[in-house]
Write a protein that holds these residues in place. Structure first.
Motif, mmCIF file in Angstrom:
data_model
loop_
_atom_site.group_PDB
_atom_site.id
_atom_site.type_symbol
_atom_site.label_atom_id
_atom_site.label_comp_id
_atom_site.label_asym_id
_atom_site.label_seq_id
_atom_site.Cartn_x
_atom_site.Cartn_y
_atom_site.Cartn_z
ATOM 1 N N GLN A 134 10.665 28.529 5.535
ATOM 2 C CA GLN A 134 11.966 28.978 5.554
ATOM 3 C C GLN A 134 13.129 28.031 5.910
ATOM 4 O O GLN A 134 14.096 27.885 5.228
ATOM 5 C CB GLN A 134 12.019 29.915 7.094
ATOM 6 C CG GLN A 134 11.114 31.104 7.053
ATOM 7 C CD GLN A 134 11.146 31.597 8.255
ATOM 8 O OE1 GLN A 134 11.094 31.209 9.125
ATOM 9 N NE2 GLN A 134 11.190 33.036 8.236
ATOM 10 N N VAL A 135 12.350 26.930 6.443
ATOM 11 C CA VAL A 135 13.550 25.575 6.465
ATOM 12 C C VAL A 135 13.586 25.318 5.122
ATOM 13 O O VAL A 135 14.864 24.532 4.981
ATOM 14 C CB VAL A 135 12.678 24.529 7.495
ATOM 15 C CG1 VAL A 135 13.590 23.231 7.198
ATOM 16 C CG2 VAL A 135 12.831 24.915 8.904
ATOM 17 N N HIS A 136 12.848 24.892 4.453
ATOM 18 C CA HIS A 136 12.983 24.289 2.966
ATOM 19 C C HIS A 136 13.843 25.281 2.172
ATOM 20 O O HIS A 136 14.880 24.661 1.579
ATOM 21 C CB HIS A 136 11.481 24.452 2.231
ATOM 22 C CG HIS A 136 11.863 23.818 0.775
ATOM 23 N ND1 HIS A 136 12.081 22.559 0.245
ATOM 24 C CD2 HIS A 136 11.815 24.655 -0.187
ATOM 25 C CE1 HIS A 136 12.075 22.508 -0.945
ATOM 26 N NE2 HIS A 136 11.919 23.735 -1.417
ATOM 27 N N ASP A 137 13.840 26.468 2.256
ATOM 28 C CA ASP A 137 14.711 27.492 1.482
ATOM 29 C C ASP A 137 16.119 27.105 2.177
ATOM 30 O O ASP A 137 17.310 27.567 1.250
ATOM 31 C CB ASP A 137 14.330 28.938 1.759
ATOM 32 C CG ASP A 137 12.884 29.325 1.052
ATOM 33 O OD1 ASP A 137 12.629 28.556 0.107
ATOM 34 O OD2 ASP A 137 12.239 30.107 1.448
ATOM 35 N N ALA A 138 16.217 27.257 3.481
ATOM 36 C CA ALA A 138 17.804 27.071 4.051
ATOM 37 C C ALA A 138 18.218 25.603 3.787
ATOM 38 O O ALA A 138 19.500 25.534 3.553
ATOM 39 C CB ALA A 138 17.522 27.384 5.331
ATOM 40 N N TRP A 139 17.524 24.523 3.898
ATOM 41 C CA TRP A 139 18.334 23.286 3.933
ATOM 42 C C TRP A 139 17.548 22.203 2.972
ATOM 43 O O TRP A 139 18.113 21.203 2.738
ATOM 44 C CB TRP A 139 18.115 22.514 5.311
ATOM 45 C CG TRP A 139 18.845 23.232 6.394
ATOM 46 C CD1 TRP A 139 19.901 23.925 6.340
ATOM 47 C CD2 TRP A 139 18.186 23.681 7.841
ATOM 48 N NE1 TRP A 139 20.401 24.339 7.477
ATOM 49 C CE2 TRP A 139 19.223 24.348 8.430
ATOM 50 C CE3 TRP A 139 17.178 23.193 8.310
ATOM 51 C CZ2 TRP A 139 19.370 24.789 9.500
ATOM 52 C CZ3 TRP A 139 17.064 23.957 9.726
ATOM 53 C CH2 TRP A 139 18.282 24.516 10.321
ATOM 54 N N GLY A 140 16.341 22.538 2.440
ATOM 55 C CA GLY A 140 15.718 21.764 1.713
ATOM 56 C C GLY A 140 14.898 20.693 2.260
ATOM 57 O O GLY A 140 14.948 20.749 3.551
ATOM 58 N N ASP A 141 14.288 19.688 1.576
ATOM 59 C CA ASP A 141 13.626 18.750 2.279
ATOM 60 C C ASP A 141 14.533 17.366 2.402
ATOM 61 O O ASP A 141 15.860 17.456 2.184
ATOM 62 C CB ASP A 141 12.504 18.242 1.264
ATOM 63 C CG ASP A 141 11.400 19.126 1.211
ATOM 64 O OD1 ASP A 141 11.283 20.091 2.053
ATOM 65 O OD2 ASP A 141 10.705 19.037 0.226
ATOM 66 N N THR A 142 14.225 16.415 3.190
ATOM 67 C CA THR A 142 15.015 15.320 3.539
ATOM 68 C C THR A 142 14.310 13.989 2.586
ATOM 69 O O THR A 142 13.159 14.091 2.448
ATOM 70 C CB THR A 142 14.898 15.160 4.915
ATOM 71 O OG1 THR A 142 13.816 14.684 5.437
ATOM 72 C CG2 THR A 142 15.463 16.296 5.617
ATOM 73 N N PRO A 143 15.099 13.091 2.540
ATOM 74 C CA PRO A 143 14.549 11.701 2.007
ATOM 75 C C PRO A 143 13.466 11.213 2.831
ATOM 76 O O PRO A 143 13.799 11.124 3.963
ATOM 77 C CB PRO A 143 16.009 10.979 1.740
ATOM 78 C CG PRO A 143 16.935 11.801 1.851
ATOM 79 C CD PRO A 143 16.746 13.139 2.725
ATOM 80 N N SER A 144 12.653 10.812 2.313
ATOM 81 C CA SER A 144 11.633 10.044 3.403
ATOM 82 C C SER A 144 11.899 8.585 3.667
ATOM 83 O O SER A 144 11.567 8.449 4.922
ATOM 84 C CB SER A 144 10.077 9.956 2.434
ATOM 85 O OG SER A 144 10.453 9.046 1.093
#
Length: 330
Positions: A55-65
């Motif tokens: 759900q978080v991925h769908d809402a905001w995507g991933d973050t740079p490592s």
């Protein structure tokens, strides 16, 4: 806020945790990481976190490592523990994990709260002025949650007169305590004072963390509301005060952890043995009133746990091997 890690600790309260997850998805500004410390190490919680991660991925995507590398990593970090290390241990390990990941800010909360949509924006406004920030909370009924934001070091108790009402023209209040329900501290502070002391297990660990933070920066209680408490507990109104029900387990730590707090007070030359003794007496009196007024059914067992904690606190006060939590390195 730059690289904000939201750290929550959970234990056998999946229904409450789900409410928290739902509220996080409504934040106007996404946290850089969401670290879920699971003291139960539960397959049910793991499944919830997996669903929440999507759900978080769908809402905001991933973050740079890493800011200097391409690609991304999951924004949600699931951190199950092999043993129940209590709220203190959970926050200590959660902050430690976030620190290693590279977080610049740490927003700490239990699993029985929900976050307000504009909370991160509120912290952002204050982050240029303060390195340790305590936001306001709504109670379960939607009213203001009363909190004692000053700690009397002489007596080693919360100052009962530090009511968090606001005078006209007052923009913030200077604190020497924090609460792990909505407090936000910077990497600079965590580096200097170390991780929360997991030896506390529960109770006074957040007050101590605010006390230690106040030794390296100004700690601010701000008027912005950032959380709402979602778990109602039995309580008793006693004039201007309200006493909540608690468990016999917590009653033990109420008195035991005074010994740990006193050791830190000694480090900063704030320990007063006479005042500490009087504060211990007041603590017993308060807990006796709680037992009579709220938890009458636990009068015998509760008093026994208070006394056991007191006996152990005396050993901590004279333990030659005791050491404070160390500062951190990058």
């Amino acid at each position: 806020m730059e690289r904000l890690a939201l750290v929550t600790v959970t234990y056998k309260r999946q229904d409450l945790l789900r409410r928290l997850f739902d509220s996080i998805l409504k934040l106007k500004q996404a946290p850089w990481r969401i670290v879920v410390v699971d003291n139960e190490n539960s397959p049910k919680t793991a499944g919830m976190v997996s669903e929440f991660t999507q759900q978080v991925h769908d809402a905001w995507g991933d973050t740079p490592s890493d800011p200097d590398r391409e690609g991304g990593v999951k924004r949600v970090v699931y951190f199950p523990q092999r043993d129940n290390c209590g709220g203190s241990g959970g926050f200590s390990r959660g902050v430690g994990r976030s620190y290693k990941l590279g977080a610049e800010w740490f927003w700490l909360m239990d699993d029985d709260v929900t976050v307000l949509p504009g909370a991160v924006d509120a912290f952002d406004r204050w982050s240029h002025q303060f390195q340790a920030i305590q936001g306001q909370r709504y109670d379960t009924d939607g009213g203001h949650f009363y909190w004692q934001y000053r700690f009397w070091t002489t007596l080693a108790i919360y100052n009962p007169f530090s009511r968090d009402s606001w005078r006209e023209g007052e923009t913030y209040k200077s604190c020497n305590a924090l609460c792990f329900e909505g407090s936000c501290v910077s990497r600079k502070v965590v580096k200097q004072i170390g991780l929360p002391d997991e030896r506390f297990f529960v109770y006074l660990d957040d007050a101590l963390y605010g006390y230690l933070a106040s030794k390296v920066c100004e700690v601010a209680l701000v008027p912005d509301y950032v959380l709402r408490r979602e778990r109602a507990v039995p309580d008793k109104e006693l004039g201007v005060r309200q006493l909540n029900s608690t468990s016999d387990m917590t009653r033990y730590y109420v008195t035991r952890n005074r010994g740990y707090f006193a050791r830190y007070l000694m480090l900063y030359h704030d320990y007063n043995p006479v005042g500490y003794g009087f504060g211990t007496l007041l603590t017993f009196l308060k807990e006796f009133i709680r037992l009579v007024a709220v938890d009458r059914g636990h009068l015998k067992t509760g008093w026994a746990r208070l006394w056991a904690g007191y006996q152990d606190s005396k050993q901590i006060l004279h333990d030659p091997t005791w050491k404070p939590m160390p500062p951190l390195e990058d």
